[in-house]
Design a protein around this motif. Structure first.
Motif, PDB file in Angstrom:
ATOM      1  N   PRO A  16       2.509   1.472   3.965  1.00 43.59           N
ATOM      2  CA  PRO A  16       1.895   1.106   2.693  1.00 43.59           C
ATOM      3  C   PRO A  16       2.958   0.944   1.620  1.00 43.59           C
ATOM      4  N   ALA A  17       2.707   0.072   0.670  1.00 44.84           N
ATOM      5  CA  ALA A  17       3.643  -0.133  -0.431  1.00 44.84           C
ATOM      6  C   ALA A  17       3.440   0.975  -1.457  1.00 44.84           C
TER       7      ALA A  17
ATOM      8  N   LEU B  88       3.211   2.523  -4.858  1.00 45.92           N
ATOM      9  CA  LEU B  88       2.936   2.004  -6.195  1.00 45.92           C
ATOM     10  C   LEU B  88       3.468   2.940  -7.274  1.00 45.92           C
ATOM     11  N   ASP B  89       3.330   4.253  -7.078  1.00 49.47           N
ATOM     12  CA  ASP B  89       3.788   5.220  -8.064  1.00 49.47           C
ATOM     13  C   ASP B  89       3.750   6.610  -7.443  1.00 49.47           C
TER      14      ASP B  89
ATOM     15  N   ALA C 135       0.583   7.085  -5.157  1.00 50.87           N
ATOM     16  CA  ALA C 135      -0.368   5.978  -5.086  1.00 50.87           C
ATOM     17  C   ALA C 135       0.270   4.904  -4.213  1.00 50.87           C
ATOM     18  N   ALA C 136      -0.468   4.460  -3.220  1.00 52.62           N
ATOM     19  CA  ALA C 136       0.055   3.461  -2.299  1.00 52.62           C
ATOM     20  C   ALA C 136      -1.032   2.439  -1.998  1.00 52.62           C
ATOM     21  N   SER C 137      -0.617   1.225  -1.730  1.00 54.07           N
ATOM     22  CA  SER C 137      -1.587   0.193  -1.360  1.00 54.07           C
ATOM     23  C   SER C 137      -1.711   0.155   0.157  1.00 54.07           C
ATOM     24  N   CYS C 138      -2.892  -0.144   0.640  1.00 55.92           N
ATOM     25  CA  CYS C 138      -3.120  -0.249   2.080  1.00 55.92           C
ATOM     26  C   CYS C 138      -2.596  -1.593   2.569  1.00 55.92           C
ATOM     27  N   ILE C 139      -1.973  -1.576   3.714  1.00 57.87           N
ATOM     28  CA  ILE C 139      -1.433  -2.792   4.315  1.00 57.87           C
ATOM     29  C   ILE C 139      -2.242  -3.076   5.577  1.00 57.87           C
ATOM     30  N   HIS C 140      -2.843  -4.236   5.633  1.00 57.28           N
ATOM     31  CA  HIS C 140      -3.637  -4.600   6.803  1.00 57.28           C
ATOM     32  C   HIS C 140      -2.904  -5.587   7.708  1.00 57.28           C
TER      33      HIS C 140
ATOM     34  N   THR D  10       3.186  -8.977   5.442  1.00 57.32           N
ATOM     35  CA  THR D  10       3.239 -10.003   4.400  1.00 57.32           C
ATOM     36  C   THR D  10       4.030 -11.228   4.864  1.00 57.32           C
TER      37      THR D  10
END
Length: 65
Positions: free
Chosen positions: A7-8, A10-11, A24-29, A32
């Protein structure tokens, strides 16, 4: 975190010992760089597939990722 399906980030924050740290991380499906790639592996599915005993080489590959 920099694995292919990680996951990327974020903070993140943990200013004092009294505060609870958080990330805080974004989910990667999908990757990219390749939108047609398979979804990120699901850890629960991997554990279920191997009855909770993941082979060492797979365990290390997951950990490195």
């Amino acid at each position: 975190m920099c694995g292919a399906y990680a996951p990327a980030l974020l903070d993140a924050q943990a200013h004092t010992a009294e505060e609870l740290p958080w990330i805080a991380a974004s989910c990667i499906h999908r990757r990219t760089d390749d939108p047609t790639s398979a979804p990120a592996p699901n850890l629960r599915a991997i554990l279920n597939e191997h009855c909770g005993a993941v082979p060492e080489d797979l365990f290390l590959r997951i950990g490195r990722g």
